[in-house]
Design an enzyme around this catalytic site. Structure first.
Site, PDB file in Angstrom:
ATOM      1  N   THR A  19      -1.380   5.876   2.823  1.00 30.06           N
ATOM      2  CA  THR A  19      -2.683   5.216   2.968  1.00 30.06           C
ATOM      3  C   THR A  19      -2.674   4.270   4.163  1.00 30.06           C
ATOM      4  OG1 THR A  19      -2.156   3.316   1.592  1.00 30.06           O
ATOM      5  CG2 THR A  19      -2.986   5.244   0.454  1.00 30.06           C
ATOM      6  N   LEU A  58       0.869  -1.179   0.000  1.00 29.55           N
ATOM      7  CA  LEU A  58       0.000   0.000   0.000  1.00 29.55           C
ATOM      8  C   LEU A  58       0.903   1.225   0.000  1.00 29.55           C
ATOM      9  CD1 LEU A  58      -2.750  -0.643   2.742  1.00 29.55           C
ATOM     10  CD2 LEU A  58      -3.045  -0.735   0.269  1.00 29.55           C
ATOM     11  N   ASP A  59       0.443   2.293  -0.626  1.00 33.92           N
ATOM     12  CA  ASP A  59       1.212   3.546  -0.597  1.00 33.92           C
ATOM     13  C   ASP A  59       1.423   3.987   0.851  1.00 33.92           C
ATOM     14  OD1 ASP A  59       0.991   3.480  -3.348  1.00 33.92           O
ATOM     15  OD2 ASP A  59      -0.622   4.961  -3.436  1.00 33.92           O
ATOM     16  N   ARG A  60       2.543   4.615   1.095  1.00 34.07           N
ATOM     17  CA  ARG A  60       2.893   5.025   2.469  1.00 34.07           C
ATOM     18  C   ARG A  60       1.806   5.868   3.163  1.00 34.07           C
ATOM     19  NH1 ARG A  60       8.829   6.570   4.793  1.00 34.07           N
ATOM     20  NH2 ARG A  60       8.171   6.532   6.968  1.00 34.07           N
ATOM     21  N   HIS A  93      -0.553   3.955  -7.907  1.00 33.21           N
ATOM     22  CA  HIS A  93      -1.372   5.120  -7.522  1.00 33.21           C
ATOM     23  C   HIS A  93      -2.711   5.167  -8.266  1.00 33.21           C
ATOM     24  CE1 HIS A  93       2.309   7.694  -6.007  1.00 33.21           C
ATOM     25  NE2 HIS A  93       2.158   6.550  -5.360  1.00 33.21           N
TER      26      HIS A  93
END
Length: 232
Positions: free
Chosen positions: A71, A67-69, A167
């Site tokens: 989020t 997961l993106d940092r 993204h």
């Protein structure tokens, strides 16, 4: 809904058996090590397993997805070398169902819709650009969204991912004029104080890699005013 098993050392374990462990990532945590040198979630989980089971030596842990940092939400890890390739295959074949919640600034054009874009990644900017038509080096991105709730100044969307692009949700929602709260990179006008964005991986459904039964995990969003308003 799965019970939270442990939140020792701020690690919220949502599900665990002999083969897998699922945790609720906090915004700001990185899943795997990167150039920042910050301790990644994978190492935190290894430490948790080492201590819990009194394991000598290194602990095996396979990273299945990221997961993106900024989020929050569900991250699944493999605890055995038997489970990892099976889980990798599951994700590659889009056989895992991922549902997200996103709090956005503007109401989307429709209450529900399927968005299809072609995303082109710019590695230098660490950003993906959404195009309506295919462009060189772009990848097709598909998601479905539904408007769940109108908040005082924002809107809560539920998003089902059909592809897993860089993204993807951030880029596609921005492309329809509904950037995610706190997401400066994709057009929101200011950042959140803790550098998070209001995007949460809320639900994951998949077939267990060994037991072959369906697992459904639900992760509560961060304990924060706006998220709490979504649950009330």
């Amino acid at each position: 809904m799965e019970k939270i098993i442990s939140d020792k050392n701020n690690l919220q374990v949502l599900f665990e058996d002999n083969h897998i462990i699922v945790v609720n990532k906090r915004p700001g945590d990185i899943v795997q090590g990167d150039k920042t040198g910050d301790k990644p979630l994978s190492e935190v989980v290894k430490s948790y397993l080492k201590e819990k089971y009194n394991k000598p030596g290194n602990v095996y842990l396979g990273v299945v997805h990221r997961l993106d940092r900024p989020t929050s939400g569900i991250v699944l890890f493999a605890k055995t070398s038997k489970a990892l390739p099976r889980l990798n295959k599951l994700f590659q074949e889009k056989a895992a169902q991922k549902t997200y919640w996103a709090i956005v600034k503007n109401s989307p054009p429709k209450k529900s819709d399927t968005l299809v874009h072609f995303l082109k990644r710019n590695p230098k900017q660490n950003k993906s650009y959404a195009h309506i038509k295919e462009v060189p080096e772009s990848k097709k991105a598909i998601l479905e969204y539904r408007l769940l709730k109108k908040l005082d100044n924002y809107f809560l969307l539920e998003v089902d991912l059909h592809t897993g692009r860089h993204h993807q949700i951030r880029s596609q929602l921005s492309a329809i004029g509904s950037p995610i709260k706190g997401d400066l990179k994709y057009g929101f006008d200011r950042s959140n104080k803790d550098a998070s964005i209001h995007l949460h991986a809320k639900e994951l459904k998949f077939i267990h890699p060994v037991k072959k039964e369906e697992i459904q995990i639900i992760a509560p969003p961060p304990d924060e005013v706006l998220w709490n308003n979504c649950i009330d």
